[in-house]
Scaffold this active site. Structure first.
Site, PDB file in Angstrom:
ATOM      1  N   GLY A  86       6.949   3.635  -1.499  1.00  0.00           N
ATOM      2  CA  GLY A  86       8.415   4.888  -1.074  1.00  0.00           C
ATOM      3  C   GLY A  86       8.819   4.622  -0.194  1.00  0.00           C
ATOM      4  O   GLY A  86      10.371   4.897   0.593  1.00  0.00           O
ATOM      5  N   ALA A 137       4.686   6.703  -0.194  1.00  0.00           N
ATOM      6  CA  ALA A 137       4.968   8.335  -0.375  1.00  0.00           C
ATOM      7  C   ALA A 137       3.032   8.586   0.250  1.00  0.00           C
ATOM      8  O   ALA A 137       2.214   8.075   0.508  1.00  0.00           O
ATOM      9  CB  ALA A 137       5.012   8.607  -1.759  1.00  0.00           C
ATOM     10  N   GLU A 186      11.125   1.567  -0.823  1.00  0.00           N
ATOM     11  CA  GLU A 186      12.921   2.545  -1.821  1.00  0.00           C
ATOM     12  C   GLU A 186      13.315   3.290  -0.886  1.00  0.00           C
ATOM     13  O   GLU A 186      14.496   3.147  -1.377  1.00  0.00           O
ATOM     14  CB  GLU A 186      11.853   4.066  -2.264  1.00  0.00           C
ATOM     15  CG  GLU A 186      11.166   2.565  -3.690  1.00  0.00           C
ATOM     16  CD  GLU A 186      11.028   3.479  -4.692  1.00  0.00           C
ATOM     17  OE1 GLU A 186      10.317   5.040  -4.080  1.00  0.00           O
ATOM     18  OE2 GLU A 186      10.838   4.209  -5.570  1.00  0.00           O
ATOM     19  N   GLU A 209       2.724   1.186  -6.373  1.00  0.00           N
ATOM     20  CA  GLU A 209       2.803   1.503  -7.014  1.00  0.00           C
ATOM     21  C   GLU A 209       1.912   1.980  -8.312  1.00  0.00           C
ATOM     22  O   GLU A 209       0.448   2.329  -8.751  1.00  0.00           O
ATOM     23  CB  GLU A 209       3.934   2.509  -6.943  1.00  0.00           C
ATOM     24  CG  GLU A 209       4.766   3.312  -6.107  1.00  0.00           C
ATOM     25  CD  GLU A 209       5.311   2.267  -5.975  1.00  0.00           C
ATOM     26  OE1 GLU A 209       5.824   1.351  -5.389  1.00  0.00           O
ATOM     27  OE2 GLU A 209       6.195   3.254  -4.504  1.00  0.00           O
TER      28      GLU A 209
HETATM   29  C1  LIG Z   1       2.141  17.836  -9.262  1.00  0.00           C
HETATM   30  C2  LIG Z   1       2.821  17.081 -10.414  1.00  0.00           C
HETATM   31  C3  LIG Z   1       4.333  16.762  -9.678  1.00  0.00           C
HETATM   32  C4  LIG Z   1       4.910  16.111 -10.489  1.00  0.00           C
HETATM   33  C5  LIG Z   1       5.323  15.524  -9.381  1.00  0.00           C
HETATM   34  C6  LIG Z   1       6.193  13.556  -8.269  1.00  0.00           C
HETATM   35  C7  LIG Z   1       6.442  14.115  -7.447  1.00  0.00           C
HETATM   36  C8  LIG Z   1       6.059  12.182  -7.519  1.00  0.00           C
HETATM   37  C9  LIG Z   1       7.764  12.078  -6.891  1.00  0.00           C
HETATM   38  C10 LIG Z   1       7.773  10.891  -5.953  1.00  0.00           C
HETATM   39  C11 LIG Z   1       8.177  10.137  -5.290  1.00  0.00           C
HETATM   40  C12 LIG Z   1       7.757   8.390  -5.653  1.00  0.00           C
HETATM   41  C13 LIG Z   1       7.660   7.288  -4.313  1.00  0.00           C
HETATM   42  C14 LIG Z   1       7.160   5.949  -4.268  1.00  0.00           C
HETATM   43  O1  LIG Z   1       7.461   5.943  -5.229  1.00  0.00           O
HETATM   44  C15 LIG Z   1       5.546   6.278  -4.507  1.00  0.00           C
HETATM   45  C16 LIG Z   1       4.987   5.740  -3.292  1.00  0.00           C
HETATM   46  O2  LIG Z   1       4.948   5.452  -2.744  1.00  0.00           O
HETATM   47  S1  LIG Z   1       3.231   5.975  -3.276  1.00  0.00           S
HETATM   48  C17 LIG Z   1       2.215   4.727  -1.826  1.00  0.00           C
HETATM   49  C18 LIG Z   1       2.900   3.317  -2.629  1.00  0.00           C
HETATM   50  N1  LIG Z   1       2.288   2.718  -1.216  1.00  0.00           N
HETATM   51  C19 LIG Z   1       1.107   1.912  -1.150  1.00  0.00           C
HETATM   52  O3  LIG Z   1       0.485   1.792  -2.398  1.00  0.00           O
HETATM   53  C20 LIG Z   1       0.287   1.322   0.110  1.00  0.00           C
HETATM   54  C21 LIG Z   1      -0.962   2.093   0.203  1.00  0.00           C
HETATM   55  N2  LIG Z   1      -1.142   2.046   1.811  1.00  0.00           N
HETATM   56  C22 LIG Z   1      -2.043   0.486   1.669  1.00  0.00           C
HETATM   57  O4  LIG Z   1      -2.254  -0.788   0.685  1.00  0.00           O
HETATM   58  C23 LIG Z   1      -3.014   0.174   2.916  1.00  0.00           C
HETATM   59  O5  LIG Z   1      -3.351   1.398   3.569  1.00  0.00           O
HETATM   60  C24 LIG Z   1      -1.817  -0.836   3.740  1.00  0.00           C
HETATM   61  C25 LIG Z   1      -0.343  -0.245   3.845  1.00  0.00           C
HETATM   62  C26 LIG Z   1      -2.040  -2.527   3.195  1.00  0.00           C
HETATM   63  C27 LIG Z   1      -2.702  -0.572   5.692  1.00  0.00           C
HETATM   64  O6  LIG Z   1      -3.803  -1.491   5.027  1.00  0.00           O
HETATM   65  P1  LIG Z   1      -5.839  -1.029   5.893  1.00  0.00           P
HETATM   66  O7  LIG Z   1      -4.430  -1.700   6.813  1.00  0.00           O
HETATM   67  O8  LIG Z   1      -5.966  -1.894   5.553  1.00  0.00           O
HETATM   68  O9  LIG Z   1      -5.383  -0.037   6.237  1.00  0.00           O
HETATM   69  P2  LIG Z   1      -6.384   1.623   5.438  1.00  0.00           P
HETATM   70  O10 LIG Z   1      -5.855   1.664   4.146  1.00  0.00           O
HETATM   71  O11 LIG Z   1      -7.055   1.085   6.231  1.00  0.00           O
HETATM   72  O12 LIG Z   1      -4.880   2.296   5.791  1.00  0.00           O
HETATM   73  C28 LIG Z   1      -4.803   3.356   6.981  1.00  0.00           C
HETATM   74  C29 LIG Z   1      -5.667   5.253   7.111  1.00  0.00           C
HETATM   75  O13 LIG Z   1      -4.656   5.636   5.818  1.00  0.00           O
HETATM   76  C30 LIG Z   1      -4.518   5.837   5.009  1.00  0.00           C
HETATM   77  N3  LIG Z   1      -3.084   5.863   4.073  1.00  0.00           N
HETATM   78  C31 LIG Z   1      -2.279   4.424   3.410  1.00  0.00           C
HETATM   79  N4  LIG Z   1      -1.784   4.634   2.876  1.00  0.00           N
HETATM   80  C32 LIG Z   1      -1.796   5.345   2.839  1.00  0.00           C
HETATM   81  C33 LIG Z   1      -0.757   6.382   2.035  1.00  0.00           C
HETATM   82  N5  LIG Z   1       0.580   5.825   1.265  1.00  0.00           N
HETATM   83  N6  LIG Z   1      -0.736   8.089   1.708  1.00  0.00           N
HETATM   84  C34 LIG Z   1      -1.640   8.649   2.541  1.00  0.00           C
HETATM   85  N7  LIG Z   1      -2.814   7.702   3.398  1.00  0.00           N
HETATM   86  C35 LIG Z   1      -2.351   6.354   2.976  1.00  0.00           C
HETATM   87  C36 LIG Z   1      -5.489   4.979   4.479  1.00  0.00           C
HETATM   88  O14 LIG Z   1      -6.153   6.066   3.578  1.00  0.00           O
HETATM   89  C37 LIG Z   1      -6.127   4.947   5.476  1.00  0.00           C
HETATM   90  O15 LIG Z   1      -6.742   6.388   5.664  1.00  0.00           O
HETATM   91  P3  LIG Z   1      -8.287   7.035   6.275  1.00  0.00           P
HETATM   92  O16 LIG Z   1      -9.898   5.509   5.805  1.00  0.00           O
HETATM   93  O17 LIG Z   1      -7.961   6.410   7.714  1.00  0.00           O
HETATM   94  O18 LIG Z   1      -8.880   7.903   6.531  1.00  0.00           O
END
Ligand SMILES: CCCCCCCCCCCCC[C@H](O)CC(=O)SCCNC(=O)CCNC(=O)[C@H](O)C(C)(C)COP(=O)(O)OP(=O)(O)OC[C@H]1O[C@@H](n2cnc3c(N)ncnc32)[C@H](O)[C@@H]1OP(=O)(O)O
Length: 727
Positions: free
Chosen positions: A101, A60, A104, A124
């Protein structure tokens, strides 16, 4: 957005949302739209879902969290269900990472194929939430409860090969292969094969009968490994429902768990931590340079001077970063011992498959033992890691300045000393800086880099770049005694012995801290690192018990309150774990055991000073341990030593094991509310007065509270800057 294309009878839906293909609202809208198009097109027989660019979707869009857009339909779960319901085989083609996500969505597909180099996982929990798009119900149906509990409660990323061995990935594409082409061919080969059992919501959990036993096992483990955090526990409870309830009811349990976690301060703290970790690389040294403007020098070789514990760890970090590494000890025995350790460590990493044979060979051949400073005249960067003594460090820097080429950067691994004074021993102060590693330097992720008054933009950019190459969380700070981490920590230890004096024994203080989420309390940490370290620092300041002339009050040093209990311990040989006794005793293991001897020392001291121990609440202990440290953090921000509160928080998470789920000291203060924190600090200041300056409220904290109450942490520095520019 997402892109739709056709390869004959196969529809290809590619997520295109750089850099990581996060599933933002506009992407979700496109995915649903294109799935409908593919479903309706009678010329399409199968559907491939993939990611454009670097990766399959990594989850997400975290930036949308806690904003109403995250709840806007279509949700990820709507897409998961559309993929599963499709009458045509749906295939996830995974390259890069399929996380959260993203995975998923792949679980909603009927098949998953992946590059051998790709990673999969449901991380997550590290954001303080749970997989909220069916992951808690679907993953156990494929890889079993036991594995799913492990994957989800710890949130690790796993190689696709491991996923394949558990049945999660149906086919692996070898390195160099074409994932999209392979997926198209695979999808075509699945047409007409029947999708019933490929729809995971139809499948039952294989090891459901073991649910209670597995719950007990994993609850115990998360209790130890992620102490005090709510998300791992809720994850386990929700996964449990996959074994006991129908898919539909399990989903409802997942939804409720998600709502609980989203509403918790923990998820906000974890999301703050995720972005803070990335934000620290966007460093700023006000008035000198910042990450966007300054260019690093290319560093091919690094010399590490001093091969004690720190020097050895720094040398290993340098070798891991691929640098030709000169290791320097003037004494040949010390040099041989250091080199032996480093070489042995590389072999151990190889044996544990942490590095490949080639990497190990390259690291071994990059070690250059040297027993005179002349031997490092041409290196690009020197990191000095000798004894923490200003006189010795200045002598060494003077010598290095004379022998090293003019472009060499000279850095000190000091943990407390004045970088400007060290630089003054050279004729190149613009090329001098601090690189404060944390022990063991090859394991600990934090690097606290310090710029001096005269450090140049290039010097700062270079040490920041080296930190990145060493894969450290590298935080830039200004120069002052103890820098950020140790300056704040000093007051944590000061207050801890005052609490002993007045009210509690070490184990009571430590319990409050471990209940809060620290892996160890302050006194156990003291024993682990050695109580003699603090004693040496106090000796340097001339304030230990032994150094005082007869007649000096035991509990005063000048006007300041002092507690000599730590001195008594060291003077009785209770140096800590290494000698089997310190604040605790150790009986052949690392487990701390409360020691009646220590109680006796404390009791006798109290009696001598007519102190009647009083009852103390856990709340008071926690406030007294954490608030002086937080107050000092505000003073550090006020002085510009740290550029942002998240710099401090990352130093504390990665250098001092501050529990991530509370964000760090500054974020924790924001969670409590700055007015409340200030109120407690003011009460102590009123009671203690000038004898306890660590309770003197920070001007910045006071100003923020008086003018803005509890502003968002992102606004602290802008508000202060605006205020300063007006005055
Ligand atoms: C208000 C109430 C609302 C209520 C309703 C809510 C309903 C919600 C329904 C939700 C459904 C849930 C779905 C799901 O289960 C939830 C999720 O998916 S949570 C996300 C899970 N994923 C992660 O945690 C992965 C996160 N990312 C990383 O770990 C790393 O980025 C990576 C993939 C391992 C890659 O690492 P690197 O190569 O080192 O790169 P960076 O980390 O530096 O990332 C580059 C750049 O991208 C940005 N970024 C990375 N992932 C995300 C993301 N998921 N969303 C947004 N941005 C992301 C990161 O911040 C970097 O940005 P920059 O610093 O360059 O600006």
């Amino acid at each position: 957005m997402a892109l739709y294309s056709r390869e004959d009878d196969v529809a290809i839906i590619a997520v295109n949302n750089p850099p990581m293909n996060a599933l933002s609202h506009h992407v979700r809208k496109d995915l649903i739209k294109f799935l409908k198009v593919a479903e309706a097109d009678e010329n399409v027989t199968a559907i491939v879902l993939c990611g454009d660019g670097r990766t399959f979707p990594v989850g997400a869009d975290i930036k949308e969290f806690h904003k109403s857009v995250s709840a806007l339909g279509p949700t990820i779960i709507d897409i998961v269900h559309a993929l599963e319901k499709s009458s045509k085989p749906t295939v996830a083609a995974i390259h890069g990472s399929a996380l959260g996500g993203g995975l998923e969505l792949a679980l909603g597909c009927h098949y998953r194929i992946a590059m051998s180099t790709s990673k999969v996982g449901l991380p997550e929990v590290k954001l303080g939430i749970l997989p909220g798009a069916g992951g808690t119900q679907r993953l156990p149906r494929v890889i079993g409860l036991d594995n799913a509990m492990k994957w989800i409660a710890y949130g690790h990323h796993h190689p696709a090969g491991v996923g394949a061995s558990l049945g999660l990935i149906d086919r692996i594409v070898a390195k160099g292969g074409d994932i999209r082409r392979s997926a198209i061919l695979f999808a075509r080969s699945m047409v007409g094969k029947g999708l019933g059992q490929r729809r995971l919501s139809n499948v039952s959990v294989p090891d459901a009968s073991k649910v209670e036993e597995l719950m007990a096992k994993h609850l115990k483990e998360v209790g130890l490994r992620t102490r005090g955090a709510l998300a791992p526990v809720v994850c386990l409870q929700v996964i449990k429902s996959s074994a006991l309830l129908s898919y539909k009811d399990g989903l409802e349990s997942e939804r409720q768990g998600m709502m609980t976690l989203l509403a918790s301060s923990e998820s906000k703290a974890q999301i703050y931590s995720f972005f803070s970790e990335r934000q620290v690389s966007k460093w700023n040294a006000p008035g000198i340079a910042n990450h966007a403007t300054a260019k690093p020098m290319q560093v091919r070789s690094i010399a590490v001077v001093g091969l004690g514990t720190m020097g050895r760890g720094i040398a290993i970090s340098s070798l891991k970063a691929g640098k030709k590494t000169y290791v320097v000890e003037l004494n040949s025995k010390a040099l041989a011992a250091g080199v032996k350790y480093i070489r042995g460590y590389i072999e151990t990493m190889k044996k544990r498959a942490q590095i490949s044979e080639e990497q190990a060979a390259a690291m071994q051949s990059a070690i250059i033992p040297v027993s005179s400073y002349n031997g490092i005249a041409n290196v690009d960067l020197v990191i000095e890691a000798v004894f923490e003594n200003m006189k010795i460090k200045k002598e060494i820097f003077g010598k290095l300045d004379k022998v090293c080429k003019p472009s060499t950067i000279l850095a000190s691994n000091t943990s407390t000393l004045d970088i400007d004074e060290i630089a003054s021993a050279t004729k190149r102060p613009e090329k001098v800086a601090g690189m404060h590693f944390f022990a063991p330097a090859h394991i600990m992720l934090l690097l606290e880099n310090i710029y001096g008054r005269k450090s140049s933009a290039e010097t700062i950019a270079t040490i920041m770049d080296i930190g990145k190459q060493m894969k450290k969380i590298t935080v830039l700070v200004g120069n002052c005694v103890g820098f950020v981490g140790n300056r704040m920590y000093g007051y944590y230890t000061t207050e801890s012995v005052f609490i002993l004096e007045e009210a509690a024994y070490p184990e009571q203080v430590d319990k409050v801290l471990t209940d809060y989420g620290f892996a160890m309390g302050r006194f156990q940490v003291g024993d682990l690192s050695g109580n003699d370290i603090g004693y040496k620092i106090r000796t340097g300041l001339g304030i230990t018990h032994k150094q005082q002339p007869a007649g000096t009050p035991e509990r005063k040093r000048g006007v300041l309150r002092y507690c000599p209990l730590g001195d008594f311990l060291v003077e009785k040989g209770r140096l800590g774990l290494k000698v089997g006794k310190g604040w605790y005793k150790y009986e052949g293991s690392r487990t701390p055991i409360p020691d009646p001897e220590v109680r006796k020392i404390i009791d006798e001291y109290r009696t001598r000073h007519h102190i009647v121990p009083r009852d103390i609440s856990s709340e008071e202990v926690l406030q007294r341990m954490l608030y002086p440290l937080i107050n000092e953090g505000f003073k550090i921000l006020e002085e510009g030593i740290a550029a942002n509160p998240w710099d401090i928080d990352m130093i504390y998470q990665y250098g001092y094991a501050w529990p991530r789920h509370t964000g760090g000291p500054m974020y924790y203060a924001f969670t409590i509310g700055l007015p409340q924190v200030l109120k407690v600090i003011e009460e102590h200041w009123k009671a203690a007065g000038a004898s306890e300056p660590h309770w003197q409220p920070s001007t910045m904290l006071t100003w923020l509270v008086e003018n803005h109450g509890n502003p968002d942490i992102s606004q602290w520095m802008p508000l202060m800057q605006k205020h300063k520019s007006k005055t």
